[in-house]
Design a protein around this motif. Structure first.
Motif, mmCIF file in Angstrom:
data_model
loop_
_atom_site.group_PDB
_atom_site.id
_atom_site.type_symbol
_atom_site.label_atom_id
_atom_site.label_comp_id
_atom_site.label_asym_id
_atom_site.label_seq_id
_atom_site.Cartn_x
_atom_site.Cartn_y
_atom_site.Cartn_z
ATOM 1 N N THR A 28 49.556 44.118 25.893
ATOM 2 C CA THR A 28 48.945 43.001 26.584
ATOM 3 C C THR A 28 49.845 42.349 27.466
ATOM 4 O OG1 THR A 28 46.972 43.011 24.745
ATOM 5 C CG2 THR A 28 47.630 40.781 25.993
ATOM 6 N N GLY A 29 49.509 41.871 28.595
ATOM 7 C CA GLY A 29 50.232 40.952 29.276
ATOM 8 C C GLY A 29 49.707 40.834 30.791
ATOM 9 N N LEU A 30 50.500 40.023 31.327
ATOM 10 C CA LEU A 30 50.426 39.979 32.973
ATOM 11 C C LEU A 30 51.254 41.018 33.692
ATOM 12 C CD1 LEU A 30 49.333 38.320 35.343
ATOM 13 C CD2 LEU A 30 51.440 37.000 34.946
ATOM 14 N N TYR A 31 50.759 41.707 34.350
ATOM 15 C CA TYR A 31 51.204 42.761 35.284
ATOM 16 C C TYR A 31 50.701 42.807 36.947
ATOM 17 C CZ TYR A 31 51.510 45.752 30.986
ATOM 18 O OH TYR A 31 51.810 46.027 29.744
ATOM 19 N N ILE A 32 51.845 43.392 37.529
ATOM 20 C CA ILE A 32 51.633 43.449 39.044
ATOM 21 C C ILE A 32 51.447 45.282 39.131
ATOM 22 C CG2 ILE A 32 52.594 41.628 39.715
ATOM 23 C CD1 ILE A 32 54.992 43.171 40.848
ATOM 24 N N ILE A 33 50.913 45.712 39.915
ATOM 25 C CA ILE A 33 50.804 47.077 40.371
ATOM 26 C C ILE A 33 50.528 47.151 42.116
ATOM 27 C CG2 ILE A 33 48.197 47.124 40.059
ATOM 28 C CD1 ILE A 33 48.828 49.974 38.788
ATOM 29 N N ASP A 34 51.152 48.003 42.524
ATOM 30 C CA ASP A 34 51.019 48.401 44.287
ATOM 31 C C ASP A 34 49.497 48.921 44.421
ATOM 32 O OD1 ASP A 34 50.927 51.213 44.429
ATOM 33 O OD2 ASP A 34 53.107 51.254 44.271
ATOM 34 N N SER A 37 50.201 52.541 41.995
ATOM 35 C CA SER A 37 51.570 53.064 41.081
ATOM 36 C C SER A 37 52.355 51.847 40.866
ATOM 37 C CB SER A 37 52.447 53.885 42.095
ATOM 38 O OG SER A 37 51.562 55.147 42.660
ATOM 39 N N ASN A 38 53.652 52.110 40.284
ATOM 40 C CA ASN A 38 54.757 51.069 40.165
ATOM 41 C C ASN A 38 54.225 49.985 39.486
ATOM 42 O OD1 ASN A 38 56.738 52.549 41.697
ATOM 43 N ND2 ASN A 38 55.387 52.040 43.704
ATOM 44 N N ARG A 39 53.292 50.155 38.266
ATOM 45 C CA ARG A 39 52.959 49.012 37.457
ATOM 46 C C ARG A 39 54.098 48.221 36.907
ATOM 47 N NH1 ARG A 39 49.770 51.450 33.051
ATOM 48 N NH2 ARG A 39 51.519 51.584 31.843
ATOM 49 N N ARG A 40 53.990 47.201 36.771
ATOM 50 C CA ARG A 40 55.347 46.271 36.073
ATOM 51 C C ARG A 40 54.946 45.185 35.338
ATOM 52 N NH1 ARG A 40 59.436 42.324 38.075
ATOM 53 N NH2 ARG A 40 58.547 42.536 40.231
ATOM 54 N N LEU A 41 55.345 44.968 34.145
ATOM 55 C CA LEU A 41 54.971 43.888 33.052
ATOM 56 C C LEU A 41 55.607 42.647 33.642
ATOM 57 C CD1 LEU A 41 53.590 42.792 30.577
ATOM 58 C CD2 LEU A 41 55.572 43.705 29.437
ATOM 59 N N ILE A 42 54.902 41.524 33.852
ATOM 60 C CA ILE A 42 55.826 40.269 34.295
ATOM 61 C C ILE A 42 55.784 39.265 32.845
ATOM 62 C CG2 ILE A 42 55.686 38.289 35.715
ATOM 63 C CD1 ILE A 42 56.084 40.864 37.474
#
Length: 291
Positions: A66-72, A76-81
């Motif tokens: 669980t969290g705040l993410y960004i994804i393109d 692809s390229n999902r990243r946990l912020i």
């Protein structure tokens, strides 16, 4: 006796604010039948990324917590912020910061993870950056005394706040002069300086979450149904109303920077998750982004 009357007034204002203004349940307990919920997508200013909040019903899943993410936008390229709760993200105009809420408003640096708390009350949600990057408008459903529950604007640098109007889920006009929001009268556009207020869609309790297109011509909004919701578009005078998405999860839609696409949340094809989708504003090009 006077104290009890005040308490009753405050309780009534909280109830009315939650009923009229909120677009989705505040800090919602996710339905147990869904393995995960991706919600509140926010398109980055450069058009390359979408931020969203992910809830994982399995607390032991370390691969996608669980969290705040960004994804393109290709998925692809999902990243946990940020791990943990972080609702309703919105990008700063320069793309370096994300505002979000947990009942209070925070901002975080996308690259360093540095956090800054902007508000210190409770019931504060749906932060939206001004196009000049100086201010954030947000909804406060529990502010007291009762006549100040509604929309507030905070200076990101000085933390100076001012009250704007009764209402919720605000969004800025691209020219930085106005807010569109759900008011007591309906979907309303108000000048920041308080000189003009105009309701463009008269009150319907099931409509809200208006979001202004970056080119300034169109407003997307939600119409709630008994179970799910629909996404509609209209021009900034309230005309040319048309349905874009017939069945989706209720949450503010997010425009692409070129005003040609909208990101929103809905069930996946297997109907066991709520995920992020993208669609062209002519109804074509539907694409699932998160899984």
């Amino acid at each position: 006796m006077q104290f009890l009357i005040v308490i009753k007034r405050i309780t009534a204002v909280i109830f009315i604010s939650l009923y009229l203004f909120s677009c989705n349940t505040i800090e919602p307990p996710p339905p147990p039948k869904y393995q995960s919920i991706d919600e509140s997508p926010a398109w980055s200013p450069d058009g390359k990324w979408i931020a969203y909040y992910h809830f994982n019903s399995n607390p032991d899943d370390s691969l996608y917590p669980t969290g705040l993410y960004i994804i393109d936008t290709s998925g692809s390229n999902r990243r946990l912020i940020i791990a943990g709760r972080a609702y309703n993200p919105d990008w700063s105009p320069d793309g370096s910061l994300l505002a979000f809420d947990v009942g209070r408003i925070f901002i975080t640096n996308v690259y360093t993870g540095e956090l800054k708390q902007l508000t210190f009350g409770s019931g504060q949600h749906f932060p939206q950056w001004s196009p000049d990057g100086k201010y954030i408008a947000f909804e406060d459903v529990i502010n007291t005394p009762p006549d100040t529950a509604g929309i507030w604007i905070i200076n990101v640098n000085t933390l100076e706040m001012r009250y704007f109007d009764r209402g919720g889920t605000p969004d800025w006009s691209p020219d930085n002069t106005s807010l569109v929001y759900k008011s007591l009268e309906g979907i309303t556009i108000g000048k920041i300086d308080g000189t003009s207020f105009k309701t463009i869609l008269p009150i319907k309790k099931e409509t809200g979450c208006p979001r202004w297109s970056p080119d300034g011509t169109t407003i997307a909004y939600i119409r709630d149904k008994p179970i799910w919701a629909t996404i509609w578009l209209m021009d900034t005078e309230g005309g040319n109303q048309r349905e874009l998405v017939s069945n989706c999860y209720s949450s503010p839609p997010s425009w692409s920077p070129d005003s040609r696409k909208i990101a929103f949340q809905n069930l996946n094809p297997e109907k066991n998750k709520i995920v992020i989708w993208i669609i062209n504003i002519d109804g074509s090009g539907l694409k699932q982004i998160t899984y």
